[in-house]
Scaffold this motif. Structure first.
Motif, PDB file in Angstrom:
ATOM      1  N   SER A  20       0.861  -1.170   0.000  1.00 34.19           N
ATOM      2  CA  SER A  20       0.000   0.000   0.000  1.00 34.19           C
ATOM      3  C   SER A  20       0.901   1.224   0.000  1.00 34.19           C
ATOM      4  O   SER A  20       2.071   1.151   0.348  1.00 34.19           O
ATOM      5  CB  SER A  20      -0.933  -0.007   1.205  1.00 34.19           C
ATOM      6  OG  SER A  20      -0.191   0.069   2.391  1.00 34.19           O
ATOM      7  N   SER A  97      -8.956   3.255  -0.685  1.00 33.85           N
ATOM      8  CA  SER A  97      -8.198   4.483  -0.907  1.00 33.85           C
ATOM      9  C   SER A  97      -8.730   5.595  -0.018  1.00 33.85           C
ATOM     10  O   SER A  97      -9.893   5.586   0.390  1.00 33.85           O
ATOM     11  CB  SER A  97      -8.252   4.905  -2.375  1.00 33.85           C
ATOM     12  OG  SER A  97      -9.553   5.297  -2.732  1.00 33.85           O
ATOM     13  N   ASP A  99      -8.139   9.889   0.055  1.00 33.66           N
ATOM     14  CA  ASP A  99      -7.528  11.121  -0.457  1.00 33.66           C
ATOM     15  C   ASP A  99      -7.915  12.255   0.479  1.00 33.66           C
ATOM     16  O   ASP A  99      -9.100  12.445   0.769  1.00 33.66           O
ATOM     17  CB  ASP A  99      -8.027  11.441  -1.868  1.00 33.66           C
ATOM     18  CG  ASP A  99      -7.562  10.416  -2.881  1.00 33.66           C
ATOM     19  OD1 ASP A  99      -6.341  10.203  -2.965  1.00 33.66           O
ATOM     20  OD2 ASP A  99      -8.409   9.833  -3.574  1.00 33.66           O
ATOM     21  N   TRP A 115      -2.481  10.907   0.272  1.00 33.33           N
ATOM     22  CA  TRP A 115      -3.330   9.790  -0.099  1.00 33.33           C
ATOM     23  C   TRP A 115      -2.787   8.462   0.414  1.00 33.33           C
ATOM     24  O   TRP A 115      -1.601   8.324   0.693  1.00 33.33           O
ATOM     25  CB  TRP A 115      -3.503   9.723  -1.613  1.00 33.33           C
ATOM     26  CG  TRP A 115      -2.198   9.618  -2.359  1.00 33.33           C
ATOM     27  CD1 TRP A 115      -1.550   8.481  -2.745  1.00 33.33           C
ATOM     28  CD2 TRP A 115      -1.365  10.690  -2.786  1.00 33.33           C
ATOM     29  NE1 TRP A 115      -0.368   8.785  -3.380  1.00 33.33           N
ATOM     30  CE2 TRP A 115      -0.246  10.132  -3.426  1.00 33.33           C
ATOM     31  CE3 TRP A 115      -1.461  12.079  -2.692  1.00 33.33           C
ATOM     32  CZ2 TRP A 115       0.777  10.913  -3.963  1.00 33.33           C
ATOM     33  CZ3 TRP A 115      -0.448  12.847  -3.228  1.00 33.33           C
ATOM     34  CH2 TRP A 115       0.651  12.264  -3.856  1.00 33.33           C
ATOM     35  N   LYS A 117      -3.440   4.399  -0.812  1.00 34.37           N
ATOM     36  CA  LYS A 117      -4.043   3.521  -1.813  1.00 34.37           C
ATOM     37  C   LYS A 117      -3.501   2.115  -1.618  1.00 34.37           C
ATOM     38  O   LYS A 117      -2.358   1.923  -1.244  1.00 34.37           O
ATOM     39  CB  LYS A 117      -3.719   3.998  -3.222  1.00 34.37           C
ATOM     40  CG  LYS A 117      -4.259   5.374  -3.518  1.00 34.37           C
ATOM     41  CD  LYS A 117      -4.241   5.715  -4.967  1.00 34.37           C
ATOM     42  CE  LYS A 117      -4.694   7.108  -5.286  1.00 34.37           C
ATOM     43  NZ  LYS A 117      -5.686   7.719  -4.503  1.00 34.37           N
ATOM     44  N   GLN A 118      -4.365   1.147  -1.888  1.00 34.83           N
ATOM     45  CA  GLN A 118      -3.922  -0.240  -1.882  1.00 34.83           C
ATOM     46  C   GLN A 118      -4.684  -0.995  -2.956  1.00 34.83           C
ATOM     47  O   GLN A 118      -5.723  -0.545  -3.439  1.00 34.83           O
ATOM     48  CB  GLN A 118      -4.102  -0.881  -0.516  1.00 34.83           C
ATOM     49  CG  GLN A 118      -5.530  -1.127  -0.098  1.00 34.83           C
ATOM     50  CD  GLN A 118      -5.597  -1.956   1.170  1.00 34.83           C
ATOM     51  OE1 GLN A 118      -4.724  -2.764   1.464  1.00 34.83           O
ATOM     52  NE2 GLN A 118      -6.657  -1.769   1.927  1.00 34.83           N
ATOM     53  N   SER A 120      -7.112  -3.597  -4.646  1.00 31.87           N
ATOM     54  CA  SER A 120      -8.373  -4.184  -4.197  1.00 31.87           C
ATOM     55  C   SER A 120      -8.325  -5.712  -4.281  1.00 31.87           C
ATOM     56  O   SER A 120      -9.188  -6.385  -3.757  1.00 31.87           O
ATOM     57  CB  SER A 120      -9.543  -3.636  -5.008  1.00 31.87           C
ATOM     58  OG  SER A 120      -9.373  -3.935  -6.367  1.00 31.87           O
ATOM     59  N   HIS A 123      -4.883  -7.112  -0.587  1.00 36.33           N
ATOM     60  CA  HIS A 123      -5.094  -5.979   0.295  1.00 36.33           C
ATOM     61  C   HIS A 123      -5.025  -6.401   1.748  1.00 36.33           C
ATOM     62  O   HIS A 123      -5.016  -7.578   2.087  1.00 36.33           O
ATOM     63  CB  HIS A 123      -6.458  -5.326   0.018  1.00 36.33           C
ATOM     64  CG  HIS A 123      -7.605  -6.262   0.269  1.00 36.33           C
ATOM     65  ND1 HIS A 123      -8.114  -6.466   1.520  1.00 36.33           N
ATOM     66  CD2 HIS A 123      -8.303  -7.063  -0.568  1.00 36.33           C
ATOM     67  CE1 HIS A 123      -9.095  -7.364   1.448  1.00 36.33           C
ATOM     68  NE2 HIS A 123      -9.234  -7.735   0.184  1.00 36.33           N
TER      69      HIS A 123
END
Length: 147
Positions: A20, A97, A99, A115, A117-118, A120, A123
């Motif tokens: 991530s 995610s 942001d 941010w 994010k990873q 889907s 995970h």
């Protein structure tokens, strides 16, 4: 033998899918520590408690924070904060995610953003509060050193 030679590359590719990312950048030459009044905008599409965690993280940094819908934003804040969290289902809901954007109150111009994010597919099930604090910390840490 060729298959065995490709195994480390395939393993590395699979493991990078599990990673991530938390990152941030600064768009304006403004010292974030000088911004003392913020408004956290409630996202009507949000399914998590990331806005509340953002509010708490900013308070820990000495920022006076109010919270609500954009149309209720007071005129006397230094900046407002947009928090957009996206979730997905896999046995349980998980944060895909997050942001976070700091915007100038008068113009809406970006000041900074961060941010998380990873993937889907590969995970984890991160704690939304911890990830929110990590992203806000990344935003503050993205500033160049004070002169």
């Amino acid at each position: 033998m060729k298959v065995l030679a490709l195994f480390p590359f395939a393993l590395a590719l699979c493991l990078t899918g599990c990673s991530s990312v938390v990152d941030a950048n600064i768009q304006r030459n403004v010292r974030l520590e000088s911004l003392k009044k913020a408004y956290v905008v409630r996202d009507p599409n949000s399914t998590g408690g990331c806005e509340e965690a953002a509010r708490e993280a900013l308070i820990q940094r000495g920022v006076s924070v109010t919270y609500g819908f954009f149309q209720d934003k007071p005129k006397d804040v230094d900046f407002y904060v947009e928090v957009v969290d996206r979730w997905q289902w896999d046995v349980a809901m998980f944060l895909v995610s997050l942001d976070i954007r700091f915007r100038e109150d008068a113009t809406g111009d970006p000041i900074a953003n961060g941010w998380f994010k990873q993937s889907s597919f590969f995970h984890t099930f991160p704690d939304q509060r911890k990830k929110t604090v990590e992203v806000i910390d990344a935003i503050y840490n993205a500033q160049p050193p004070a002169k």
